[in-house]
Design a protein around this motif. Structure first.
Motif, PDB file in Angstrom:
ATOM      1  N   GLU A 144       0.831  -1.203   0.000  1.00 53.15           N
ATOM      2  CA  GLU A 144       0.000   0.000   0.000  1.00 53.15           C
ATOM      3  C   GLU A 144       0.866   1.253   0.000  1.00 53.15           C
ATOM      4  O   GLU A 144       1.797   1.385   0.803  1.00 53.15           O
ATOM      5  CB  GLU A 144      -0.921  -0.019   1.221  1.00 53.15           C
ATOM      6  N   ASP A 145       0.587   2.152  -0.943  1.00 51.09           N
ATOM      7  CA  ASP A 145       1.275   3.436  -1.098  1.00 51.09           C
ATOM      8  C   ASP A 145       2.696   3.310  -1.626  1.00 51.09           C
ATOM      9  O   ASP A 145       3.444   4.293  -1.641  1.00 51.09           O
ATOM     10  CB  ASP A 145       1.303   4.223   0.227  1.00 51.09           C
ATOM     11  N   TYR A 146       3.099   2.119  -2.084  1.00 50.94           N
ATOM     12  CA  TYR A 146       4.447   1.941  -2.603  1.00 50.94           C
ATOM     13  C   TYR A 146       4.421   1.151  -3.902  1.00 50.94           C
ATOM     14  O   TYR A 146       3.598   0.254  -4.092  1.00 50.94           O
ATOM     15  CB  TYR A 146       5.342   1.208  -1.597  1.00 50.94           C
ATOM     16  N   SER A 147       5.354   1.499  -4.774  1.00 49.39           N
ATOM     17  CA  SER A 147       5.560   0.739  -5.998  1.00 49.39           C
ATOM     18  C   SER A 147       6.736  -0.206  -5.770  1.00 49.39           C
ATOM     19  O   SER A 147       7.843   0.247  -5.456  1.00 49.39           O
ATOM     20  CB  SER A 147       5.867   1.685  -7.168  1.00 49.39           C
ATOM     21  N   SER A 148       6.511  -1.486  -5.886  1.00 44.51           N
ATOM     22  CA  SER A 148       7.560  -2.463  -5.603  1.00 44.51           C
ATOM     23  C   SER A 148       8.004  -3.127  -6.904  1.00 44.51           C
ATOM     24  O   SER A 148       7.225  -3.300  -7.835  1.00 44.51           O
ATOM     25  CB  SER A 148       7.054  -3.532  -4.630  1.00 44.51           C
ATOM     26  N   PRO A 149       9.279  -3.507  -6.991  1.00 43.89           N
ATOM     27  CA  PRO A 149       9.793  -4.123  -8.218  1.00 43.89           C
ATOM     28  C   PRO A 149       9.346  -5.579  -8.350  1.00 43.89           C
ATOM     29  O   PRO A 149       8.953  -6.217  -7.369  1.00 43.89           O
ATOM     30  CB  PRO A 149      11.309  -4.030  -8.028  1.00 43.89           C
ATOM     31  N   VAL A 150       9.417  -6.093  -9.553  1.00 41.78           N
ATOM     32  CA  VAL A 150       9.211  -7.529  -9.778  1.00 41.78           C
ATOM     33  C   VAL A 150      10.481  -8.253  -9.339  1.00 41.78           C
ATOM     34  O   VAL A 150      11.590  -7.897  -9.732  1.00 41.78           O
ATOM     35  CB  VAL A 150       8.910  -7.831 -11.263  1.00 41.78           C
ATOM     36  N   LEU A 151      10.330  -9.255  -8.492  1.00 46.01           N
ATOM     37  CA  LEU A 151      11.470 -10.006  -7.977  1.00 46.01           C
ATOM     38  C   LEU A 151      11.670 -11.270  -8.800  1.00 46.01           C
ATOM     39  O   LEU A 151      10.699 -11.919  -9.212  1.00 46.01           O
ATOM     40  CB  LEU A 151      11.256 -10.377  -6.509  1.00 46.01           C
ATOM     41  N   LEU A 152      12.920 -11.611  -9.025  1.00 42.65           N
ATOM     42  CA  LEU A 152      13.263 -12.779  -9.820  1.00 42.65           C
ATOM     43  C   LEU A 152      14.312 -13.603  -9.079  1.00 42.65           C
ATOM     44  O   LEU A 152      15.124 -13.071  -8.326  1.00 42.65           O
ATOM     45  CB  LEU A 152      13.812 -12.365 -11.186  1.00 42.65           C
ATOM     46  N   SER A 153      14.306 -14.904  -9.316  1.00 45.10           N
ATOM     47  CA  SER A 153      15.340 -15.767  -8.753  1.00 45.10           C
ATOM     48  C   SER A 153      15.580 -16.943  -9.693  1.00 45.10           C
ATOM     49  O   SER A 153      14.687 -17.359 -10.442  1.00 45.10           O
ATOM     50  CB  SER A 153      14.941 -16.284  -7.364  1.00 45.10           C
ATOM     51  N   PHE A 154      16.803 -17.454  -9.650  1.00 46.87           N
ATOM     52  CA  PHE A 154      17.135 -18.646 -10.433  1.00 46.87           C
ATOM     53  C   PHE A 154      18.173 -19.462  -9.659  1.00 46.87           C
ATOM     54  O   PHE A 154      19.137 -18.908  -9.115  1.00 46.87           O
ATOM     55  CB  PHE A 154      17.715 -18.277 -11.804  1.00 46.87           C
ATOM     56  N   SER A 155      17.941 -20.771  -9.594  1.00 46.16           N
ATOM     57  CA  SER A 155      18.860 -21.668  -8.902  1.00 46.16           C
ATOM     58  C   SER A 155      19.087 -22.913  -9.738  1.00 46.16           C
ATOM     59  O   SER A 155      18.178 -23.388 -10.430  1.00 46.16           O
ATOM     60  CB  SER A 155      18.302 -22.082  -7.528  1.00 46.16           C
ATOM     61  N   GLY A 156      20.286 -23.434  -9.641  1.00 46.90           N
ATOM     62  CA  GLY A 156      20.618 -24.683 -10.312  1.00 46.90           C
ATOM     63  C   GLY A 156      21.514 -25.526  -9.430  1.00 46.90           C
ATOM     64  O   GLY A 156      22.395 -25.000  -8.748  1.00 46.90           O
TER      65      GLY A 156
END
Length: 609
Positions: free
Chosen positions: A373-385
């Motif tokens: 609420e009241d904030y713009s948040s980034p899209v989070l990404l992750s990758f594991s191998g």
């Protein structure tokens, strides 16, 4: 590790089904079902309750001697905060049975106001798992996990310890289970005069350092149908910390806290899918007394209402889809802080796709969007191998983007709160190399973290402090660990040695961050013969700067501390033991001006019923 074993690990933590099978795995139910998945792709240090008793004084001691985490403690049992891989306290997420329990006011956890007993497994994870565990899980996570057995009947245990400085620690646990029902209760009470002296450090006496903690846990699970199970766990904690003063003439202060956590879970297990629905309530209450003889001078109450759904589906024996949705309402009200009935709604949707390519190769890709609420948040990404190239070499790659949004204090504290703060954003990478030769495991993990828009409280022209998005921080280094375990006849030997190099700097100045040692070493060696057990543990901390200018004159000098203990078990159920902490009488501190105790002792009795 073959695919079938991977799936067993993936699901065994909460007693569900193997793909293509109808028979229930009727062993142990773990409240945090995600940890079994995390361990498939990440290195996790697990500390059992037995190992935790080596450092039973508090959680700070456990993490200091049994993990790579740096713990900054303002005197034994006082305010304590962690640092993973050169990050700050707000970049560590404390996770209780899958629920993030960092304070909504501070945005972090006070290590010594989190119980050191009452959990069944303490897991320490360096590096980001923000796609699963949310805001703040940048440097690392500390997991306090509980489990329930089925069909085990009645069991109980009692642990009682007496130690130096008027310290007493008592813990009791009882459980009962049959095929359908499981119940567990535990209670812990710790109290200490904590009046130790370190005359070599400016004649220091830990005046007004007493503390006491009380903690209760209740947990139960019931199998209502072959494919359905309901579970519940609640924890109640009460803490009283007196803050040390340097002179008798100084005004004595203290801090009191009361925490409530309750979690209700419904598991639906089927051959190809399982769904875990959670409803949780957490509450934090705290009061600060600027004079222990007067009423409280400030305080606050935070209440969090949490709904979380974890859906897991096997598209095929090799492909697994995991969708996690969460919604929270965070409420807070302060006393004498300017924070009046604030509220924030937070939602998130995460997806993880796992591919088990072969018996020795598996991948995981994650994506998450938070709605704050009241904030713009980034899209989070992750990758594991994770790839077992040979029988003796394993390669593990992890990369992630994460963030941390401002706390209630950052936004609303008066005077000083800043409503224009931006969330912190972090990028990180690590590469674990594991070699297994003749029963010895050697792990070498280089890593890199970059944090932008770091939130820092700085002085203003008005004479108060205010948080602002200041500089960028980059942290890089190497974590290494050696593990060895062997049994021969009635003898057994287990060892775990770790070393970490951490270079964490303000990108603009190139200076090392405060309270981030370049070098840390920790080690634990356990030897058991028949009924007798001996352990030795040590911890070395290199030079640690106590300011942002790398002033050598105010830096904390390197130190090495060693502890040892011995115990004997008689008539199978009775264990008597003793410990010596800081054997060599090292003069050391983790925070400037607050030395920790010299040599001290404890004895304990453990009874199993």
């Amino acid at each position: 590790m073959d695919i079938k074993r991977s799936l067993v690990l993936l699901f065994s933590s909460y007693g569900c089904f193997l793909f293509g099978q109808e028979k229930t795995i009727d062993t142990v139910y773990v409240f945090d079902n995600q940890m079994s998945k995390v361990k498939l792709f990440h290195k996790v240090n697990s500390i059992s309750p037995e190992d935790a008793k080596k450092n039973s004084a508090n959680l700070s001691e456990i993490l200091r001697f049994q993990s790579p985490v740096y713990i900054k403690e303002n005197g034994r049992g006082a305010v304590s905060s962690p640092s993973f891989r050169g990050t700050g306290a707000g970049h560590t997420a404390f996770v209780w049975n899958g629920i993030n329990i960092n304070s909504q006011f501070l945005g972090q956890g006070d290590v010594n106001n989190i119980p050191s007993m009452g959990f069944d497994q303490l897991d320490v994870k360096a590096g980001s798992v923000g796609v699963i565990y949310g805001s703040g899980a940048i440097g690392g996570t500390v997991h306090l996990n509980n489990s329930l057995d089925f069909n085990k009947g009645f069991h109980a245990s009692l642990f009682s310890e007496a130690a130096s400085f008027g310290t007493y620690n008592n813990f009791a646990k009882a459980s009962f289970s049959n095929k359908k029902f499981s119940f567990k209760f535990s209670g812990n009470y710790s109290v200490s005069e904590n009046d130790y002296e370190v005359k070599e450090s400016r004649n220091y006496i830990n005046l007004n350092g007493e503390y006491s903690n009380t903690n209760f846990n209740f947990a139960a699970a019931y199998k209502i149908a072959p494919h359905h199970q309901v579970s519940w766990i609640s924890e109640f904690f009460n803490g009283d910390q007196h803050f040390p003063v340097f002179f008798d003439s100084q005004t004595k202060t203290k801090y009191e806290t009361q925490n409530v956590r309750s979690l209700l879970v419904w598991d639906w297990n089927a051959p190809k899918l399982n769904n875990v629905f959670r409803a949780a309530y957490t509450e934090e209450n705290f009061q600060y007394f600027d004079n222990i003889s007067n009423p409280k001078s400030s305080g606050g109450t935070g209440k969090n209402y949490i709904l979380k759904n974890d859906f897991n589906y096997f598209l095929s024996p090799k492909w697994n889809l995991n969708i996690i949705g969460e919604f929270q309402v965070n409420k807070g009200e302060g006393y004498m802080s300017g924070i009046k009935e604030v509220s924030r709604k937070v939602g998130s949707l995460a997806g993880l796709l796992r591919y088990f390519a072969t018996e020795d190769l598996r991948f995981e890709a994650g994506i998450k969007k938070d709605f704050v609420e009241d904030y713009s948040s980034p899209v989070l990404l992750s990758f594991s191998g994770n790839w077992n190239l040979t029988k003796w070499y394993n390669l593990n790659l992890n990369t992630a983007k994460n963030f941390r949004y401002p706390s209630f204090n950052d936004l609303y504290w008066q005077p000083g709160g800043n409503m224009n703060l931006k969330p912190e954003t972090a990028y990180q990478f690590d590469l674990k190399n594991q070699f297994t030769i003749a029963g010895v495991k050697l792990m070498l993990t280089p890593y890199y973290i970059r944090i932008t828009d770091m939130i820092t409280w700085i002085p203003t022209s008005m004479g108060n402090y205010s948080p602002v998005n200041t500089y960028k921080v980059q942290s890089y280094g190497l974590e290494s660990q050696i593990e060895y375990e062997r049994k021969f006849g009635k003898h057994s030997l287990r060892s775990n040695l770790g070393y970490s190099y951490t270079k964490s700097t303000n990108v603009e100045t190139g200076k090392q961050m405060m309270y981030v040692p370049l070098h840390k070493f920790f080690g634990n060696i356990d030897y058991r013969y028949s009924f007798l057990k001996i352990y030795v543990q040590g911890m070395y901390n290199g030079l640690t700067y106590a300011d942002s200018e790398e002033k050598r004159s105010t830096a904390i000098e390197p130190y090495f501390v060693m502890n040892a203990g011995i115990s004997g078990t008689f008539l199978k159920n009775y264990t008597i033991g003793g410990k010596v902490n800081n054997i060599f009488n090292e003069i050391y501190q983790t925070t400037a001006f607050y030395p920790l105790p010299k040599r001290n002792y404890s004895v304990y009795l453990n009874i199993n019923f």
